[in-house]
Design an enzyme around this catalytic site. Structure first.
Site, short mmCIF file in Angstrom:
data_model
loop_
_atom_site.label_atom_id
_atom_site.label_comp_id
_atom_site.label_asym_id
_atom_site.label_seq_id
_atom_site.Cartn_x
_atom_site.Cartn_y
_atom_site.Cartn_z
N SER A 159 28.78 36.52 31.51
CA SER A 159 28.13 37.36 31.75
C SER A 159 29.48 38.23 33.25
O SER A 159 29.09 40.18 32.91
CB SER A 159 27.21 37.40 32.90
OG SER A 159 25.93 37.21 31.63
N GLU B 101 20.39 47.24 34.43
CA GLU B 101 20.55 45.86 33.50
C GLU B 101 19.02 45.27 33.27
O GLU B 101 18.78 45.27 34.23
CB GLU B 101 21.12 44.75 34.39
CG GLU B 101 21.56 43.53 33.55
CD GLU B 101 22.07 42.15 34.80
OE1 GLU B 101 22.88 41.62 33.84
OE2 GLU B 101 21.45 42.35 35.88
N ASP C 115 18.30 37.73 28.64
CA ASP C 115 19.67 36.58 28.09
C ASP C 115 18.94 35.57 29.02
O ASP C 115 19.06 34.37 28.29
CB ASP C 115 20.51 36.94 29.26
CG ASP C 115 22.07 35.47 29.81
OD1 ASP C 115 22.65 35.51 28.19
OD2 ASP C 115 22.13 34.82 31.18
N ASP D 120 26.48 42.73 27.58
CA ASP D 120 27.92 41.60 27.69
C ASP D 120 28.10 40.88 27.21
O ASP D 120 29.28 40.69 26.44
CB ASP D 120 27.53 41.71 29.34
CG ASP D 120 26.48 40.45 29.83
OD1 ASP D 120 25.36 40.00 28.22
OD2 ASP D 120 25.92 39.89 29.96
N HIS D 121 26.61 40.58 25.90
CA HIS D 121 27.20 39.17 25.33
C HIS D 121 26.02 39.25 24.06
O HIS D 121 24.71 39.40 24.88
CB HIS D 121 27.75 38.19 25.76
CG HIS D 121 26.82 37.47 27.25
ND1 HIS D 121 25.42 36.68 26.50
CD2 HIS D 121 26.34 37.34 27.86
CE1 HIS D 121 24.81 36.81 28.05
NE2 HIS D 121 26.16 37.28 28.77
N HIS E 63 25.94 31.60 25.50
CA HIS E 63 25.83 32.85 24.99
C HIS E 63 26.67 32.29 23.26
O HIS E 63 27.38 31.29 23.24
CB HIS E 63 26.56 33.90 25.95
CG HIS E 63 26.16 33.71 26.89
ND1 HIS E 63 26.89 33.97 27.73
CD2 HIS E 63 25.13 33.19 27.66
CE1 HIS E 63 26.65 33.82 29.02
NE2 HIS E 63 24.87 33.82 28.41
#
Length: 361
Positions: A89, A251, A256, A298-299, A325
């Site tokens: 991140s 955010e 996540d 971000d991923h 991730h």
């Protein structure tokens, strides 16, 4: 002789390519295009760990996502860091905030550990108002990458120290143990703690809103409430008092965390909550007419696969590849002036470059 001619031809071709590139400084921006309508405000919403599977699952189980389904312009973002196919991140957010790929763990610094100017800092230096909202500590990787410059994401006290004197106008999240309320007050902040608030936030005044006294807030499904969409609504109305415009980063942090836990209900509930914040941003943008809304990630986290779903019961059987991730491309959605620049496949660094171009910095 032939070899020399080939070398000359190659050099000429390289010059032509370089010339073309110099006329196209921003990926995806046509040099001949007339982008007369540019945004005064940009709201960047980041669903941490949010890939297409996460959005698909939430949309299916929730019978729709009004925020996500509103967008007509959609693209895909490649997320690798400077030297690793799988980003974290910190590197992912730094790419989005500064337009430069860096090593995993880096906060607002390049691969050489030197500071890189972020889009939030550019907005501040150009007289715009700025804001940050998160469902985790403000010192966590994603929000920190927009204001701090440290070689290691775990340096929370140093990251908090980087915040003082920045002039960020609206902040909402957690991480209160890392901050000094007295220093925030000296910086001109009205500091609020708790949700829902018992007092009103004054538009145009510097605000730091802590959800609670802890490092992180609870999960949405454990009673966090509508903090994220409420903070988003409060932020845009407060920041909009600046006639020059504003930049706001929002955010959805815990999408996540659900992925790391391989917990699909956790992922879905956080994605739905994030969609509520997206809807608040879109409602403002539609009414305002001068605001660009960008939604991305971000991923992706967990390598989520949706292997079975029941149309009648609205249930899904997930298949997570791991607890980490992945390198899967993530979506980017855009609405408002300049939104057309965000279609197609792009690098995460291009998000920064396109925002900078549209602001005219």
């Amino acid at each position: 002789m032939i070899r020399k001619l080939l070398l000359v031809a190659s050099y000429v071709a390289l010059c032509i390519v370089s010339s073309c590139r110099s006329k196209t400084p921003v990926a995806g921006v046509e040099p001949s295009a007339n982008y007369s309508k540019k945004p005064k405000n940009i709201i960047l919403l980041i669903g941490d760990g949010m890939g297409l599977a996460q959005v698909s699952a939430a949309l299916f189980v929730n019978n729709g996502l009004p925020g996500f389904e509103f967008f007509k312009i959609i693209g895909l973002v490649q997320t690798s860091s400077y030297n690793d196919y799988i980003t974290d991140s910190a590197a992912g957010a730094t790419a989005l905030s500064s337009g430069e790929k860096t090593y995993n763990g880096a906060i607002g610094v390049g691969f050489d550990t030197l500071s890189r100017t972020t889009i939030l800092e550019l907005a501040e230096s150009n007289g715009l108002s700025t804001g940050l909202i998160s469902t985790c500590s403000v010192t966590h990787a994603t929000p920190a990458s927009f204001f701090a410059h440290t070689p290691d994401r775990e340096m929370h006290s140093r990251i908090a120290n980087d915040f003082y004197g920045k002039g960020i106008d609206f902040v909402a999240g957690t991480g209160k143990p890392y901050f000094s309320v007295s220093k925030l007050t000296e910086d001109g902040y009205s500091v609020f703690t708790g949700y829902p608030l018992t007092s009103m936030i004054s538009p145009g005044k510097k605000t730091f809103w802590f959800y609670n006294d802890s490092i992180h807030p609870p999960k949405y499904m454990n009673g966090r409430g509508d903090f994220l969409p409420d903070a988003t609504r409060s932020a845009v109305h407060s920041l909009n008092s600046n006639k020059k415009g504003f930049f706001l980063m929002v955010e959805g942090s815990q999408i996540d965390w659900g992925g790391h836990n391989n917990d699909l209900p956790y992922v879905i509930s956080e994605t739905v909550d994030f969609d509520h914040a997206v809807k608040q941003a879109l409602d403002f943008a539609v009414a305002d007419g001068n605001t660009l809304v960008i939604v991305t990630a971000d991923h992706e986290t967990g390598g989520l696969g949706l292997m079975y779903g029941d149309l009648k019961t609205k249930t899904i059987k997930p298949d997570f590849a791991n607890t980490h991730h992945s390198g899967i491309m993530v979506p980017v959605y855009a609405y408002g002036p300049g939104a057309e620049l965000f279609s197609g496949i792009m690098q995460n660094t291009d998000i920064f470059k396109k925002m900078k171009f549209l602001y005219g910095f």
